[in-house]
Every structure is written in structure tokens, then in C-alpha cells.
Write a protein that holds these residues in place. Structure first.
Motif, PDB file in Angstrom:
ATOM      1  N   UNK A 261       0.952  -0.980   0.076  1.00 57.31           N
ATOM      2  CA  UNK A 261       0.014  -0.009   0.016  1.00 57.31           C
ATOM      3  C   UNK A 261       0.965   1.340   0.030  1.00 57.31           C
ATOM      4  N   UNK A 262       0.257   2.312  -0.100  1.00 63.41           N
ATOM      5  CA  UNK A 262       0.986   3.637   0.078  1.00 63.41           C
ATOM      6  C   UNK A 262       1.713   3.782   1.108  1.00 63.41           C
ATOM      7  N   UNK A 263       0.962   3.585   2.428  1.00 63.07           N
ATOM      8  CA  UNK A 263       1.461   3.764   3.537  1.00 63.07           C
ATOM      9  C   UNK A 263       2.732   2.770   3.792  1.00 63.07           C
ATOM     10  N   UNK A 264       2.612   1.604   3.189  1.00 63.25           N
ATOM     11  CA  UNK A 264       3.748   0.539   3.115  1.00 63.25           C
ATOM     12  C   UNK A 264       4.922   1.058   2.692  1.00 63.25           C
ATOM     13  N   UNK A 265       4.803   1.510   1.408  1.00 61.80           N
ATOM     14  CA  UNK A 265       5.775   2.279   0.282  1.00 61.80           C
ATOM     15  C   UNK A 265       6.422   3.123   1.310  1.00 61.80           C
ATOM     16  N   UNK A 266       5.747   4.108   2.054  1.00 66.33           N
ATOM     17  CA  UNK A 266       6.447   5.296   2.581  1.00 66.33           C
ATOM     18  C   UNK A 266       7.428   4.593   3.851  1.00 66.33           C
ATOM     19  N   UNK A 267       6.726   3.438   4.587  1.00 71.65           N
ATOM     20  CA  UNK A 267       7.416   3.026   5.453  1.00 71.65           C
ATOM     21  C   UNK A 267       8.807   2.276   5.098  1.00 71.65           C
ATOM     22  N   UNK A 268       8.680   1.679   4.083  1.00 72.55           N
ATOM     23  CA  UNK A 268       9.904   0.894   3.492  1.00 72.55           C
ATOM     24  C   UNK A 268      10.982   1.989   3.190  1.00 72.55           C
ATOM     25  N   UNK A 276      20.506   2.179   5.184  1.00 75.34           N
ATOM     26  CA  UNK A 276      21.877   2.533   4.611  1.00 75.34           C
ATOM     27  C   UNK A 276      22.707   3.287   5.501  1.00 75.34           C
ATOM     28  N   UNK A 277      22.308   3.995   6.456  1.00 76.52           N
ATOM     29  CA  UNK A 277      22.947   4.866   7.113  1.00 76.52           C
ATOM     30  C   UNK A 277      23.388   4.259   8.608  1.00 76.52           C
ATOM     31  N   UNK A 278      22.388   3.420   9.101  1.00 78.08           N
ATOM     32  CA  UNK A 278      22.698   2.758  10.526  1.00 78.08           C
ATOM     33  C   UNK A 278      22.529   1.315  10.535  1.00 78.08           C
ATOM     34  N   UNK A 279      22.349   0.600   9.327  1.00 75.84           N
ATOM     35  CA  UNK A 279      22.264  -0.703   9.266  1.00 75.84           C
ATOM     36  C   UNK A 279      20.624  -1.128   9.752  1.00 75.84           C
ATOM     37  N   UNK A 280      19.713  -0.232  10.029  1.00 72.93           N
ATOM     38  CA  UNK A 280      18.590  -0.596  10.405  1.00 72.93           C
ATOM     39  C   UNK A 280      17.724   0.319  11.386  1.00 72.93           C
ATOM     40  N   UNK A 281      16.501   0.298  11.986  1.00 66.33           N
ATOM     41  CA  UNK A 281      16.091   1.002  12.922  1.00 66.33           C
ATOM     42  C   UNK A 281      14.977   0.127  13.877  1.00 66.33           C
ATOM     43  N   UNK A 282      14.876   0.888  15.097  1.00 65.66           N
ATOM     44  CA  UNK A 282      14.150   0.166  15.962  1.00 65.66           C
ATOM     45  C   UNK A 282      12.664   0.711  15.774  1.00 65.66           C
ATOM     46  N   UNK A 283      11.715  -0.503  16.017  1.00 62.43           N
ATOM     47  CA  UNK A 283      10.246  -0.144  15.967  1.00 62.43           C
ATOM     48  C   UNK A 283       9.846   1.128  16.618  1.00 62.43           C
ATOM     49  N   UNK A 284      10.513   1.381  17.786  1.00 66.25           N
ATOM     50  CA  UNK A 284       9.867   2.434  18.561  1.00 66.25           C
ATOM     51  C   UNK A 284      10.044   3.673  17.937  1.00 66.25           C
ATOM     52  N   UNK A 285      11.258   3.825  17.328  1.00 65.67           N
ATOM     53  CA  UNK A 285      11.895   5.080  16.593  1.00 65.67           C
ATOM     54  C   UNK A 285      10.647   5.345  15.493  1.00 65.67           C
ATOM     55  N   UNK A 286      10.438   4.204  14.690  1.00 62.82           N
ATOM     56  CA  UNK A 286       9.690   4.250  13.370  1.00 62.82           C
ATOM     57  C   UNK A 286       8.171   4.559  13.864  1.00 62.82           C
ATOM     58  N   UNK A 287       7.797   4.034  14.983  1.00 56.57           N
ATOM     59  CA  UNK A 287       6.463   4.593  15.562  1.00 56.57           C
ATOM     60  C   UNK A 287       6.351   5.920  15.836  1.00 56.57           C
ATOM     61  N   UNK A 302      -0.439  -1.921  10.534  1.00 51.69           N
ATOM     62  CA  UNK A 302      -0.947  -2.418   9.256  1.00 51.69           C
ATOM     63  C   UNK A 302       0.058  -2.375   8.150  1.00 51.69           C
ATOM     64  N   UNK A 303       0.655  -1.070   8.181  1.00 55.37           N
ATOM     65  CA  UNK A 303       1.541  -0.868   6.940  1.00 55.37           C
ATOM     66  C   UNK A 303       2.684  -1.735   7.096  1.00 55.37           C
ATOM     67  N   UNK A 304       3.167  -2.154   8.264  1.00 56.89           N
ATOM     68  CA  UNK A 304       4.190  -2.720   8.635  1.00 56.89           C
ATOM     69  C   UNK A 304       4.058  -4.224   8.402  1.00 56.89           C
ATOM     70  N   UNK A 305       2.812  -4.648   8.763  1.00 57.08           N
ATOM     71  CA  UNK A 305       2.372  -6.106   8.456  1.00 57.08           C
ATOM     72  C   UNK A 305       2.426  -6.477   6.904  1.00 57.08           C
ATOM     73  N   UNK A 306       2.016  -5.378   6.346  1.00 61.95           N
ATOM     74  CA  UNK A 306       2.029  -5.648   4.815  1.00 61.95           C
ATOM     75  C   UNK A 306       3.536  -5.677   4.151  1.00 61.95           C
TER      76      UNK A 306
END
Length: 323
Positions: A261-268, A276-287, A302-306
Motif C-alpha cells: 500500500x502507499x503507507x507501506x511504501x512510505x514505511x519501507x 543505509x545509514x545505520x544498518x536498520x532502525x528500531x520499531x519504537x523510533x519508526x512508530x 497495518x502498514x508494517x504487516x504488509x
């Protein structure tokens, strides 16, 4: 949606149907068709009623493939390979019905069951180019479309093909320049695409190869991204980022049924930046990022699950990483 409200002067011929879509009269069907530079007052469309629904996929699922009328054999083989690899995608291939790369793109789309739309620089009654009349029939038999803004008996002028190029580019989410010399018309299509904010790809080549001077110009000026394989399309369609690996794992049908979905694409994209910069990110920071954008926690997960189900991201050591 009621087709009859928007199609004027409908006349039936033994398959296919010819329609005239008017911009200013009645309910405007497929409004995106008019969202281009210098929108035409009308469009002439040839294809059956099923094929006409392809227009609903523009521009989000459309890939334009353009290039020289006299391609090298390796360029033709490369197009064949890419469209064979895209066989199980839901893209629509758009090109200009010219000799060379255009015809090769249309032919191989048909061969692999991918819908194709030919945008003409002439009227529908024209038989130009003569050698493509068999291709014309095959496009229509394969539920494809012929589209033009020119009057039915118009034989086409040089500037008509430049005008056609803007439709090819702006009706597509991405344009791939397969092979183009320094003065190729394909560069005009690429310019229309770039100016409209679309993705542009070009096939790299050996240095100083004249047949690819146009490609080289695009790449050196940062007007296009290098096109190596289907995965290169991941820049514009995230589900292609790991296309080959997913096919090898046998997950084609599952992946196709869960397009991001559009939300999923933004999240990805956000996770890709952190990867690329840090090797990944924590869920709390993304939330926190999602909530700052006005998302609810439910919308975020929901976006993350997709994204996780589509294998666009994975969890590693407590962090989310882009694939």
C-alpha cells in the motif's frame, strides 16, 4: 462507472471497438489521461471493452519501454529477457508502436501475457509503419489497446511523434530507455518523463559506443538510473527490489496478492534510509516517526504487516531492515 456517459460517437466494428473519449463533454472517464502537458481535446482508442479497463492502471502500474528503431541484437535480447522475467507481474507495457525497440517491447509483452498499450503518432486508420500491421492485430487480440490523439485519417507528421512521446512518458510511472544514440527520439520521451517527475532508467554500455551515446548522456547527467535487471525497477516499484529471489523461493502468487500500500511504501522507504545509514532502525523510533506524520498506531502496524508479509523488510536483532 458508466462507460456510455463518457464515450462519444461509439461505433462497433467486428472486434475491436473504436471509442472517442472527449475531455470536455459528459463525465470524464479515466481523468488521469488528461493530466498531461498540453492535454489533447480527445483521444481515439481501439480495443475491446475489457482492454479499455487497462487505462485504470495508468500511471501507477505502467512501464514505458522506448529506444532506437534499429537496435543491436543484444538490446533486443535484453528486452526479451526483462519481459520474460516480468511475466508474473501486473505491469502494463507502454510504447510507441515504432519499428525496433517499440515493436520488440509490444511483441514480448504479448508473448509473456503482459498487457500492452501502443500510443500512436498517427490516426487509427493509418498503416504506418507497414511492417507493424501484424503486430497491431496481435496487440488487439491479446486485449491490448491502440491510443492516439490524432484524427483517424491522419498519416502523421514529424512533430506528431514528439507529441506522442509526452503521453507515453506521462501515462507511465517509469520510462526505460533501452538503446538510444545521441540524437534519438527516445531522449525526448525521457525528457518528458523527467520533467513530469517520473522515474527514468537507461541501459549502461561500454564507453564511447555510439549506439548508446544517448543512454550515456542520461546517466552522466544524472537524468536516469542504470537499468541492469528487473530488480532495478525496485526504485519505482518496491515489490521488484528482490523479484528474482522471491520467484526462486516460489512466493510469486503470495507476493502478487499483497502489493504494498502507499503507507507501506512510505514505511519501507524510511527503513531503507535507516538501513543505509545505520544498518536498520528500531520499531519504537519508526512508530514515533509515524505518529508525527499523523498516523494512528493501528495504521502504522497495518502498514508494517504488509511490508513484512511482502518481504520488503525483515526483522534482525530487534531492528527492522530493508531487504
Amino acid at each position: 462507472m458508466n462507460l456510455a456517459l463518457s464515450v462519444l460517437n461509439l461505433r462497433f466494428v467486428p472486434k475491436p471497438i473504436r471509442n472517442i473519449l472527449e475531455k470536455e463533454k459528459g463525465e470524464v472517464l479515466f481523468p488521469f489521461l488528461w493530466n498531461v502537458d498540453r492535454p489533447p481535446p480527445r483521444l481515439y482508442i481501439e480495443g475491446n471493452e475489457t482492454a479499455i479497463r487497462l487505462l485504470e492502471k495508468l500511471p501507477d502500474r505502467a512501464l514505458a519501454i522506448v529506444g532506437t528503431r534499429i537496435p543491436q541484437r543484444r538490446s533486443a535480447l535484453f528486452v526479451e529477457k526483462i519481459l520474460r522475467d516480468l511475466k508474473n507481474s501486473d505491469l502494463v507495457i507502454i510504447s510507441g508502436f515504432a519499428r525496433g525497440i517499440d515493436a520488440i517491447a509490444h511483441e514480448n509483452a504479448i508473448r509473456n501475457g503482459i498487457p500492452t498499450i501502443a500510443v500512436l503518432g498517427t490516426g487509427l486508420n493509418s498503416e504506418y509503419p507497414a511492417q507493424n500491421q501484424g503486430l497491431r492485430r496481435r496487440i488487439l487480440e491479446a486485449n491490448g489497446l491502440l491510443v492516439t490523439e490524432f484524427e483517424p485519417d491522419d498519416l502523421g507528421m514529424p512533430d506528431h511523434f514528439i507529441r506522442r512521446n509526452r503521453l507515453i512518458a506521462q501515462w507511465s510511472k517509469a520510462t526505460w530507455v533501452v538503446e538510444a544514440s545521441a540524437r534519438s527520439g527516445a531522449l525526448n520521451t525521457a525528457a518528458w518523463a523527467r520533467n513530469a517527475g517520473r522515474f527514468v532508467f537507461a541501459t549502461p554500455s561500454f564507453p564511447e559506443e555510439p549506439a548508446f551515446f544517448g543512454n550515456r548522456k542520461l546517466l552522466e547527467r544524472d537524468h536516469a538510473m542504470s537499468f541492469f535487471n528487473v530488480e532495478s525497477l525496485g526504485a519505482s516499484w518496491l515489490e521488484f527490489a528482490n523479484w528474482k529471489q522471491r520467484i526462486e523461493r516460489g512466493g510469486v502468487q503470495q507476493r502478487l496478492s499483497i502489493l504494498l500500500s502507499e503507507d507501506s511504501e512510505l514505511l519501507v522507504k524510511k527503513i531503507l534510509t535507516h538501513t543505509k545509514s545505520n544498518g536498520g532502525t528500531e520499531v519504537s523510533e519508526l512508530l514515533d516517526w509515524a505518529i508525527a506524520r499523523g498516523w494512528t498506531p493501528q495504521r502504522f502496524f497495518e502498514a508494517a504487516e504488509k511490508a513484512l508479509t511482502a518481504e520488503a523488510i525483515v526483522e534482525k536483532g530487534g531492528m527492522w531492515v530493508s531487504c
